[in-house]
Design a protein around this motif. Sequence first.
Motif, mmCIF file in Angstrom:
data_model
loop_
_atom_site.group_PDB
_atom_site.id
_atom_site.type_symbol
_atom_site.label_atom_id
_atom_site.label_comp_id
_atom_site.label_asym_id
_atom_site.label_seq_id
_atom_site.Cartn_x
_atom_site.Cartn_y
_atom_site.Cartn_z
ATOM 1 N N TYR A 96 0.827 -1.211 0.000
ATOM 2 C CA TYR A 96 0.000 0.000 0.000
ATOM 3 C C TYR A 96 0.861 1.260 0.000
ATOM 4 C CZ TYR A 96 -3.457 -3.419 1.690
ATOM 5 O OH TYR A 96 -4.264 -4.517 1.846
ATOM 6 N N LEU A 97 1.963 1.221 0.740
ATOM 7 C CA LEU A 97 2.833 2.392 0.805
ATOM 8 C C LEU A 97 3.548 2.631 -0.530
ATOM 9 C CD1 LEU A 97 4.415 2.144 4.385
ATOM 10 C CD2 LEU A 97 2.362 3.354 3.631
ATOM 11 N N CYS A 98 3.841 1.549 -1.270
ATOM 12 C CA CYS A 98 4.397 1.735 -2.611
ATOM 13 C C CYS A 98 3.389 2.456 -3.500
ATOM 14 C CB CYS A 98 4.767 0.379 -3.215
ATOM 15 S SG CYS A 98 6.182 -0.444 -2.457
ATOM 16 N N TYR A 99 2.128 2.043 -3.419
ATOM 17 C CA TYR A 99 1.090 2.740 -4.170
ATOM 18 C C TYR A 99 0.940 4.180 -3.672
ATOM 19 C CZ TYR A 99 -0.458 -1.670 -6.257
ATOM 20 O OH TYR A 99 -0.525 -2.841 -6.971
ATOM 21 N N ALA A 100 1.159 4.386 -2.372
ATOM 22 C CA ALA A 100 1.044 5.740 -1.821
ATOM 23 C C ALA A 100 2.110 6.670 -2.394
ATOM 24 C CB ALA A 100 1.146 5.692 -0.303
ATOM 25 N N ILE A 101 3.290 6.135 -2.704
ATOM 26 C CA ILE A 101 4.328 6.960 -3.325
ATOM 27 C C ILE A 101 3.873 7.427 -4.699
ATOM 28 C CG2 ILE A 101 6.688 6.948 -4.212
ATOM 29 C CD1 ILE A 101 7.433 5.001 -1.998
ATOM 30 N N LEU A 142 -5.915 4.180 -13.398
ATOM 31 C CA LEU A 142 -7.172 4.814 -13.018
ATOM 32 C C LEU A 142 -7.478 4.585 -11.544
ATOM 33 C CD1 LEU A 142 -9.436 4.009 -16.101
ATOM 34 C CD2 LEU A 142 -8.544 6.236 -15.428
ATOM 35 N N GLU A 143 -7.173 3.396 -11.038
ATOM 36 C CA GLU A 143 -7.414 3.112 -9.626
ATOM 37 C C GLU A 143 -6.605 4.042 -8.718
ATOM 38 O OE1 GLU A 143 -6.589 -1.003 -9.078
ATOM 39 O OE2 GLU A 143 -8.578 -1.668 -9.731
ATOM 40 N N LEU A 144 -5.393 4.361 -9.129
ATOM 41 C CA LEU A 144 -4.574 5.272 -8.327
ATOM 42 C C LEU A 144 -5.145 6.682 -8.346
ATOM 43 C CD1 LEU A 144 -1.027 4.001 -9.321
ATOM 44 C CD2 LEU A 144 -2.045 3.904 -7.050
ATOM 45 N N VAL A 145 -5.660 7.111 -9.491
ATOM 46 C CA VAL A 145 -6.298 8.428 -9.565
ATOM 47 C C VAL A 145 -7.538 8.458 -8.684
ATOM 48 C CG1 VAL A 145 -7.465 10.053 -11.095
ATOM 49 C CG2 VAL A 145 -5.371 8.924 -11.845
ATOM 50 N N GLY A 152 -3.570 13.750 1.930
ATOM 51 C CA GLY A 152 -4.801 13.109 1.502
ATOM 52 C C GLY A 152 -4.563 12.094 0.401
ATOM 53 N N ALA A 153 -3.650 12.393 -0.524
ATOM 54 C CA ALA A 153 -3.328 11.438 -1.587
ATOM 55 C C ALA A 153 -2.746 10.157 -1.008
ATOM 56 C CB ALA A 153 -2.345 12.078 -2.569
ATOM 57 N N ILE A 154 -1.857 10.297 -0.035
ATOM 58 C CA ILE A 154 -1.271 9.116 0.612
ATOM 59 C C ILE A 154 -2.347 8.332 1.353
ATOM 60 C CG2 ILE A 154 0.341 8.369 2.398
ATOM 61 C CD1 ILE A 154 2.096 10.746 1.649
ATOM 62 N N LEU A 155 -3.181 9.028 2.099
ATOM 63 C CA LEU A 155 -4.245 8.365 2.851
ATOM 64 C C LEU A 155 -5.199 7.640 1.911
ATOM 65 C CD1 LEU A 155 -5.738 7.837 5.521
ATOM 66 C CD2 LEU A 155 -6.937 10.014 5.172
ATOM 67 N N GLY A 156 -5.546 8.262 0.803
ATOM 68 C CA GLY A 156 -6.449 7.634 -0.143
ATOM 69 C C GLY A 156 -5.887 6.347 -0.711
ATOM 70 N N VAL A 195 -3.702 4.301 0.726
ATOM 71 C CA VAL A 195 -3.704 3.275 1.761
ATOM 72 C C VAL A 195 -5.124 2.770 2.020
ATOM 73 C CG1 VAL A 195 -3.169 2.798 4.181
ATOM 74 C CG2 VAL A 195 -1.600 4.177 2.818
ATOM 75 N N VAL A 196 -6.082 3.691 2.096
ATOM 76 C CA VAL A 196 -7.471 3.308 2.356
ATOM 77 C C VAL A 196 -8.019 2.452 1.222
ATOM 78 C CG1 VAL A 196 -9.824 4.199 2.550
ATOM 79 C CG2 VAL A 196 -7.991 5.244 3.873
ATOM 80 N N MET A 197 -7.791 2.851 -0.017
ATOM 81 C CA MET A 197 -8.299 2.085 -1.151
ATOM 82 C C MET A 197 -7.606 0.731 -1.258
ATOM 83 S SD MET A 197 -10.779 3.693 -2.548
ATOM 84 C CE MET A 197 -10.938 2.995 -4.194
ATOM 85 N N GLY A 198 -6.319 0.679 -0.968
ATOM 86 C CA GLY A 198 -5.627 -0.605 -0.984
ATOM 87 C C GLY A 198 -6.165 -1.547 0.075
ATOM 88 N N TYR A 199 -6.363 -1.011 1.274
ATOM 89 C CA TYR A 199 -6.916 -1.839 2.354
ATOM 90 C C TYR A 199 -8.351 -2.273 2.039
ATOM 91 C CZ TYR A 199 -8.691 -3.170 6.940
ATOM 92 O OH TYR A 199 -9.284 -3.855 7.988
#
Length: 367
Positions: free
Chosen positions: A56-61, A290-293, A306-310, A312-316
């Motif tokens: 999730y943190l990789c996606y957060a980057i 698109l999922e990351l956007v 907020g981008a980082i939180l989003g 992590v939340v979407m991954g979880y």
Amino acid sequence: MTTTVRDVVTVAAPPPGPSWGTRLRGPAVFATIAVLALVVAPLLLEPFRLGLLAKYLCYAIVALGIGLAWGQGGMLTLGQGVFFGFGGYAMGMYLKLHDAGGDLPDFMVWSGVEKLPGLWVPFGNPVLAVVFAVAGPVLLAVLLGSLVFRQRVRGAYFAILTQALAAALVILLVGQQGLTGGTNGLTNFFDLFGQDLAADNTQRGLYIVVAVVLGLLYLLAWQMVRSRFGRLLIAVRDGEDRVRFLGYNPATVKTITFAVSAGMAGLAGALFVPVVGIISPALLGVVPSLELVVAVAVGGRFSLAGAILGAVVMGYAKTSFSEQFADGWLYLQGALFILVMTLAPKGIFGVAAAARGMIAARRREPA
């Protein structure tokens, strides 16, 4: 009274500074989250869940870069999977060559390749692989930005262009079975710098590295937004033509920001490969981009945090929904997005900011 863009980008006499409590609130929150991520999470989470959090943190980057380009600069990029894939394949190529020990990687043997392609030779060096994972996306973004932004391509046209680039990359990777592994991509990694990738200690160390990198990149982006360049970037987002008439070059500002976001995505891809153990075209096409956007929009695109939180939340949410509702988790994920966008167009952080504003307004009211 008319307000010009120069009022935004010109450094004027600073207003009265905030109180010490306000100044310390941000660093205190950042320090608290850092302690939770670096100390508490490795102690409380089992290795499997810790590995998921690292993913999730990789996606957060990547989401942080999207928040910088889209939220602060107004560039809706739907192809960050391209830069993520550059970094991921660079690291994957090094790991495959390292595991092969001088021989051909396994998928090349299955594909009938008799000699190592020249494209793969530089990636036998780990330093060159890591450098390319970041520099490759940056150079591609600079080239693309120089061509596109100077032609004043923006808005939906820029979004469609980046989306088409992601689709084209997937087609290219799938068609080169002997060079890229085709649909299966690169997988079966066993060793990273002499450490067993399957060991719990290695995965815990990788998680800490990812968390530290995310924290450093957040501080870099935060400082970038707060600087004079950041104010100019926001001015370009809100009134690009007015900025151009005042003598600034919006194309240069947008290209630099786009390149920084691409470098973040490339670095995230390089970290993603040893954490998850695979990189394939399915992870960097149109849908993942698109999922990351969507994740950035859910968290709040006007806020870097907020981008980082989003993300992590979407991954979880994706993991939880798929575990409990294997047949309908996509519908639940879509419902979550619709719910947030309907009730909170500015995302989770927009709701938090509105709540803080209401509380502050009530405190200022006379008794």
